[in-house]
Write a protein that holds these residues in place. Structure first.
Motif, mmCIF file in Angstrom:
data_model
loop_
_atom_site.group_PDB
_atom_site.id
_atom_site.type_symbol
_atom_site.label_atom_id
_atom_site.label_comp_id
_atom_site.label_asym_id
_atom_site.label_seq_id
_atom_site.Cartn_x
_atom_site.Cartn_y
_atom_site.Cartn_z
ATOM 1 N N SER A 133 -4.136 4.293 1.519
ATOM 2 C CA SER A 133 -5.105 4.853 0.559
ATOM 3 C C SER A 133 -4.607 6.205 0.045
ATOM 4 O O SER A 133 -3.659 6.788 0.574
ATOM 5 C CB SER A 133 -6.468 5.019 1.218
ATOM 6 N N VAL A 176 -6.296 -2.855 0.924
ATOM 7 C CA VAL A 176 -5.623 -1.559 0.780
ATOM 8 C C VAL A 176 -4.623 -1.401 1.922
ATOM 9 O O VAL A 176 -4.990 -1.496 3.089
ATOM 10 C CB VAL A 176 -6.661 -0.405 0.804
ATOM 11 N N MET A 235 -1.718 -1.512 -2.508
ATOM 12 C CA MET A 235 -2.631 -2.620 -2.211
ATOM 13 C C MET A 235 -1.831 -3.911 -2.034
ATOM 14 O O MET A 235 -0.791 -4.081 -2.662
ATOM 15 C CB MET A 235 -3.650 -2.779 -3.339
ATOM 16 N N ARG A 244 -10.150 1.153 3.296
ATOM 17 C CA ARG A 244 -9.936 -0.256 2.964
ATOM 18 C C ARG A 244 -11.223 -1.077 3.033
ATOM 19 O O ARG A 244 -11.195 -2.295 2.940
ATOM 20 C CB ARG A 244 -8.866 -0.860 3.870
ATOM 21 N N ALA A 262 -1.288 5.162 -3.657
ATOM 22 C CA ALA A 262 -2.144 4.120 -3.067
ATOM 23 C C ALA A 262 -1.438 2.768 -3.195
ATOM 24 O O ALA A 262 -0.902 2.445 -4.247
ATOM 25 C CB ALA A 262 -3.482 4.077 -3.787
ATOM 26 N N TRP A 293 -9.632 2.024 -2.390
ATOM 27 C CA TRP A 293 -8.272 2.520 -2.169
ATOM 28 C C TRP A 293 -8.171 4.046 -2.230
ATOM 29 O O TRP A 293 -7.155 4.607 -1.835
ATOM 30 C CB TRP A 293 -7.323 1.879 -3.196
#
Ligand SMILES: Cc1cc2nc3c(=O)[nH]c(=O)nc-3n(C[C@H](O)[C@H](O)[C@H](O)COP(=O)(O)OP(=O)(O)OC[C@H]3O[C@@H](n4cnc5c(N)ncnc54)[C@H](O)[C@@H]3O)c2cc1C
Length: 335
Positions: A291, A288, A189, A314, A187, A310
């Protein structure tokens, strides 16, 4: 059944949630409703996470999530529940995108009233929440899980722990559970700068929302056009594009504020007006990028799980669904 779990069956059904954002509070509500004693630990002084409303002086700004859009039946039901109890109202702004086109359809959006942070309030009812408690790590012994804070104080034991914080923070907290921690590195971000601007007069063009305006600016919203906000003057929330936010994440917020407002003025060809208020806030793990593609991650042997937007996507909806599903998995494992 793992030995750790077997021992815990007779110890306690006291459960802990780390993080009081939408995912954590949605998880907490499911466990509470199933009859568990739930305690939530939140690093910030207030709850809600990125579902946020910041007051600067008396002026409120939704500087995180802007609106809710419900796709799943469960989230639509949640929006309905919030609407019926007055925490949420519909918002139908005029929207224009960077290519100059107005949106073909009027969006079916909902916003928190009087601010986006209201959305989490009903989830927090009858759950014990400790704010200003930044969790440093978790550890376990024969009695269960213990939570350690940054000031080296500790609480426990808990039968199960739900970690509902952004992925990079969850990885740090999962220290003793290396395999689960490694799994989360899929994941990704990205940071997002939010600029909050107060103008004494209305100087922006007519639309309420502008999206994808330039390489610097991703979103501009006239916050005061949301229901339940004051209509005097103009309050504007601007979000920077993820790549620009990443390039500037270490910059001084005052410099970032000047640059973002300069870009907005340039986009609209505004006269050189000085805003009466202008503050930039960095959401370090704001959006995000990619994911995990799973609703949540949970170890039935260790009775530790993770949830957050996430995991699934998003949006706020993904955080809600992820927390809900983790809460249900923990409940089933403890039954
Ligand atoms: C700028 C921006 C705009 C957005 N716009 C929209 C939108 O318009 N619509 C939409 O649907 N979604 C939007 N989102 C996404 C939405 O806000 C998130 O999907 C959702 O709020 C995530 O909830 P969460 O519970 O997963 O995480 P968070 O809200 O991040 O909650 C995590 C919580 O954990 C706490 N925490 C972190 N570390 C610790 C620790 N060590 N100990 C204790 N507590 C800790 C944090 O303080 C926080 O309160 C936006 C997000 C941003 C940043």
């Amino acid at each position: 059944m793992g030995r750790f779990r077997e021992r815990l069956r007779y110890v306690t059904s006291r459960t802990a949630v780390i993080g009081a954002g939408l995912a954590g509070l949605s998880c907490a509500r499911v466990m509470r409703r199933a009859g568990h004693y739930v305690e939530v630990f939140e690093a910030d002084r207030i709850i809600g996470g990125r579902m946020a409303t910041m007051r600067i002086g008396l002026v409120p700004y939704d500087h995180g999530a802007q609106y809710l859009s419900g796709r799943s039946t469960r989230f639509r039901d949640f929006i309905q529940e919030l609407t019926a109890s007055g925490y949420v109202a519909p918002w139908t702004p005029q929207v224009k995108s960077g290519d100059g086109k107005e949106a073909a359809t009027v969006p079916n959006w909902h916003v928190g009233v009087p601010g986006m942070s209201s959305i989490v309030r009903p989830l927090a009812e009858s759950v014990r929440i400790h704010t200003g408690q930044a969790v440093h790590t978790i550890s376990r012994d024969h009695k269960g899980w213990h939570i350690w804070f940054e000031d080296q104080s500790t609480v426990g034991p808990f039968a199960a722990v739900a970690i509902c914080v952004p992925a990079p923070r969850a990885q740090l907290l999962l220290g003793p559970l290396e395999e689960m921690s490694d799994h989360l590195s899929r994941a990704r971000m990205s940071p997002c700068w939010a600029l909050m601007v107060r103008l004494d007069e209305r100087i922006l063009p007519d639309q309420d929302v502008y999206s994808d305006m330039s390489e610097v600016i991703r979103w501009i919203a006239r916050n005061n056009t949301k229901p339940g906000r004051s209509t005097r003057g103009e309050t504007v929330v601007v979000h920077a594009a993820p790549s620009w936010s990443r390039e500037t994440e270490d910059a001084d917020p005052e410099v970032v504020a000047e640059e973002m407002w300069g870009e907005v003025s340039h986009i609209f060809g505004l006269p050189p007006v000085r805003p009466s208020q202008m503050t930039a806030h960095l959401w370090k793990h704001g959006l995000v990028e990619s994911s995990l593609g799973e609703s949540f991650v949970f170890s039935t042997d260790d009775l530790v799980g993770v949830a957050g937007d996430w995991c699934l996507g998003r949006l706020a909806e993904h955080a809600f669904e992820s927390g809900f599903s983790l809460g249900r998995a923990i409940t089933q494992a403890l039954d």
